[in-house]
Design an enzyme around this catalytic site. Structure first.
Site, PDB file in Angstrom:
ATOM      1  NE  ARG B 222      -0.449  -0.762   4.835  1.00  0.00           N
ATOM      2  CZ  ARG B 222      -0.493   0.097   5.861  1.00  0.00           C
ATOM      3  NH1 ARG B 222      -1.279   1.160   5.824  1.00  0.00           N
ATOM      4  NH2 ARG B 222       0.243  -0.113   6.944  1.00  0.00           N
ATOM      5  CG  ASP B 266       9.732  -9.691   9.296  1.00  0.00           C
ATOM      6  OD1 ASP B 266      10.253  -8.602   8.949  1.00  0.00           O
ATOM      7  OD2 ASP B 266       9.586 -10.041  10.479  1.00  0.00           O
ATOM      8  CB  ALA B 294       9.741  -2.136   3.808  1.00  0.00           C
ATOM      9  CG  LEU B 302      17.481   8.885  23.638  1.00  0.00           C
ATOM     10  CD1 LEU B 302      17.391   7.662  22.738  1.00  0.00           C
ATOM     11  CD2 LEU B 302      18.787   9.632  23.395  1.00  0.00           C
ATOM     12  CE1 TYR B 358      10.767   6.310   9.515  1.00  0.00           C
ATOM     13  CE2 TYR B 358      10.997   8.698   9.530  1.00  0.00           C
ATOM     14  CZ  TYR B 358      10.588   7.540   8.904  1.00  0.00           C
ATOM     15  OH  TYR B 358       9.980   7.610   7.666  1.00  0.00           O
ATOM     16  CB  THR B 393      -0.546   8.040   3.198  1.00  0.00           C
ATOM     17  OG1 THR B 393      -0.110   8.555   4.469  1.00  0.00           O
ATOM     18  CG2 THR B 393       0.553   8.222   2.168  1.00  0.00           C
TER      19      THR B 393
END
Lengths: 452, 452
Positions: B222, B266, B294, B302, B358, B393
């Site tokens: 998607r 995965d 992905a 943090l 990230y 999205t």
């Protein structure tokens, strides 16, 4: 908090604006008015942590001790004990697995960092990495550092990263003093490169950093230029304050007050480089520090911009600078171990609406120092640029309230900077000890949100 | 305009917010749903201008003609006549004086550029400049381009710059087709580097760009991954859609609909590289295009981040990618002239609150491609990254209204992008004709305000 902002905050529709401009009132940043001290970290608690295979921990420990920091151990921190500076030796980060130590070391202690604390992260130079993965892993530390800066900024904590070349591990003393000291109150979220290619100076003073040096600052009658001239003077430099003839009265006064020379000169005049050269040669025999601070704006969208707006900005902000540099460099009047510092701008980094002219010149300076610095490295000369964000001056005082508040708050520290903050960065870059930093552009913007 | 935003706009205190998020409604961006056409500029009016000593004007003219653009002359423009694309050959810019031509050529015609028009500026590669001034002057064009993007963006006009290495002047065809076409509807304010170091492909198709190629897209069930897989398929590639087993039903469906293979795997599992390698070898004998799309987020500051948040993000967003690349590259299953494309993020560029994990991975990809691309250039393989800004999205639909509006509007185009916009950039980077672009990170963000 102002009533107007309270009102803004109370409305759920406008809460976003209020939140984004960082209410309630921002933390008061800890600044110092004095020069560098030989043991600047007396009474400061430092934590030094290292990720796997870091090779900078030992030299960093020595430098922190020499600056009189109290070095704590993470596993012996008393409850509630605060850390004033956190130095992270990430020089061993080469594979994704090495990031684990970064999390493990920092997660337990990151909330212990005191208000107005400092974080400095040392990373390997990506271009020296053994392979593409290691290069990526080094670069990843920048994403970490910038994110941490955004998390800790509201408490006045600045977070910066230095990419350290393998042979430049002995060039970190002044870097540490600046980035872990009160001098870096408004510099955050930056990535600096430290290389070994610039010839070392014979002496690396820890106080009166600029004693015996001659410094020339353009646009020195007021604002950032004035603050810079004062700061350089404070470190013991002989200072030449240059500004346009129209400002000569103010210029004479400020120069007299700080014990500097005044030079009234329009740098964009055709004969300015020759006049300046003559002045420097006769009065001082050369300069050690040249701060190209003078600059103008003439804003209009490109379609509506008259030609003289374009040309004036080009002349003052770029052509004059290049001509002066060339004259002084050709005549060998920039001394060995000289320091050239250029005032770029956020507009140079990100571009700006209505500033095609201004942004062109300010972006050009970014490219210019990146090439000029390395070209002069064998003579020990460094060329770097400084890009201020929202700095509180007479100009910003005149802005409409909401525009000003937004400009002030759209950064990690949630407030504007002071001219002194820019002066501190220029002073650092002008110091003998900054000989590892050459060709960089460093923002002084409280980690401003806006960028490219 | 929504009533809520009207209300916001009517209050002078909140006018700033309304203004900054770009009311009234943004222009509708002109996009295309089809594949590249051999003569994509049929019916399009192009203006090609050159600054002093530019050496790219002749090849650019040929390319524009081959793509069937109608090439206008600036001095013969009829009143009210609109330009669809403006190509500026700035390759001769070497001294500050050369900027004059930039002003003189563009000032009179910049307001003639049509809604949804395109501007592409070609600049010399700063690292190849003859001296520091020329290097600075080349870099200055980026400040110009980014400023112009901010001025023209509200009319749906995108402005981009390419630094073209001296020997790469013959690598501009696909670049021109992308950056002057509808495919670049949401890519603006970018600076791309075009070099000659990557081995040329034997064929440079102008339609069905990816015929005969095998493309593998991760996270393809998607969103951006799905749109990318569809776009690559549309250009004639055989496509392998990979996603996690939990999404296998959706994956099977979308793969079947577009005529692609589905592979439920995965990627963060220890045996994933081996399984993927086996699948690729047995089913296709190798891949030409690998899109590492992905990725996951696990946001927390943090100090509050649990270890598994850190580790999961590292595993999926970085370790898995590196392991798969290594397996496929070692086994020679990335074919000659292969294209590796990685999804980075604005967080990787600028850092983000609550995303130390990230942002570390996404910044690492920026450094990784910068080193990997050149390392694979002699096999004709390119590695580039794509950094999306606010893309519409399911995730962004779920945001609170004001946050979403702000995110959407804080860019030069004053609106969010579509997954297709990201897919178009990936498709460009995957094409044989993009062989000059290697090691770059390109944002697809409508020239988002936020950056570093």
């Amino acid at each position: 908090m102002s009533d107007l902002l309270k009102q803004l905050n109370s409305n759920p529709m406008t809460g976003w604006l209020a939140k984004s401009i960082g209410l309630p009132n921002p933390v008061t940043l800890a600044r110092e008015n004095g020069p560098y001290q030989p043991q600047p970290f007396s009474g400061k608690r430092a934590l030094l942590v290292s990720t796997t295979n870091g090779y900078l921990e030992a030299p960093l420990r020595e430098l922190l001790e020499a600056a009189d920091a109290e070095i704590l151990r993470a596993d012996e921190l008393a409850e509630q004990e605060r850390i004033d500076m956190l130095v992270v030796d990430g020089s061993g980060c080469q594979s994704p697995g090495d990031y684990t130590a970064l999390y493990e070391r920092l997660h337990p202690i990151v909330r212990r960092i005191a208000t107005n604390g400092r974080v400095l992260l040392l990373a390997p130079h990506p271009e020296e990495a053994a392979n593409a993965v290691a290069s990526g892993v080094a670069r990843g530390l920048e994403g970490f550092s910038r994110s941490l800066g955004k998390e800790l900024g509201p408490r006045g904590i600045t977070v910066n990263l230095a990419y350290v070349a393998r042979n430049a591990g002995d060039r970190l003393d002044m870097l540490l003093r600046f980035f872990c000291g009160p001098q870096t109150a408004y510099v955050s979220g930056q990535a600096i490169t430290v290389t070994a290619h610039t010839k070392s100076p014979a002496e690396l003073p820890c106080e009166q950093l600029l004693a015996g040096k001659v410094a020339l600052v353009t646009g020195a009658a007021r604002g950032i230029g004035l603050s810079t001239a004062q700061r350089l003077r404070q470190e013991g430099a002989q200072v030449i304050c240059l500004d346009i003839p129209a400002a000569s009265e103010e210029l004479e006064r400020v120069a007299r007050e700080m014990g500097a020379e005044a030079l009234a000169l329009d740098i964009s005049a055709a004969d300015a480089p020759a006049k300046l050269l003559e002045f420097v040669r006769e009065q001082f025999g050369g300069v050690d520090i040249l701060v190209h601070n003078a600059g103008i704006t003439r804003d209009k969208t490109l379609g509506k911009m008259p030609e003289h707006f374009w040309q004036q900005v080009m002349q003052v902000n770029l052509e004059a600078i290049v001509a002066i540099d060339q004259a002084l460099l050709d005549a060998q009047l920039i001394r060995e171990h000289g320091r050239l510092v250029y005032l770029s701008s956020m507009s140079g980094v990100a571009g700006n609406f209505g500033q095609t002219n201004y942004a062109t010149t300010k972006a050009a300076l970014i490219g210019y120092v990146a090439a000029l610095g390395p070209a002069l490295a064998e003579r020990g000369i460094c060329a770097n640029a400084v890009a201020p964000g929202f700095i509180e001056t007479a100009m910003t005082d005149a802005m409409p309230f909401v525009t000003r508040e937004a400009g002030r708050r759209l950064n990690s520290l949630k407030q504007g900077g002071q001219p002194r903050d820019v002066a501190e960065l220029v002073c650092f870059l002008s110091s003998p000890g900054a000989y590892g930093v050459n060709g960089n552009t460093i923002r002084v913007c409280g980690q401003g949100l806006i960028g490219a």
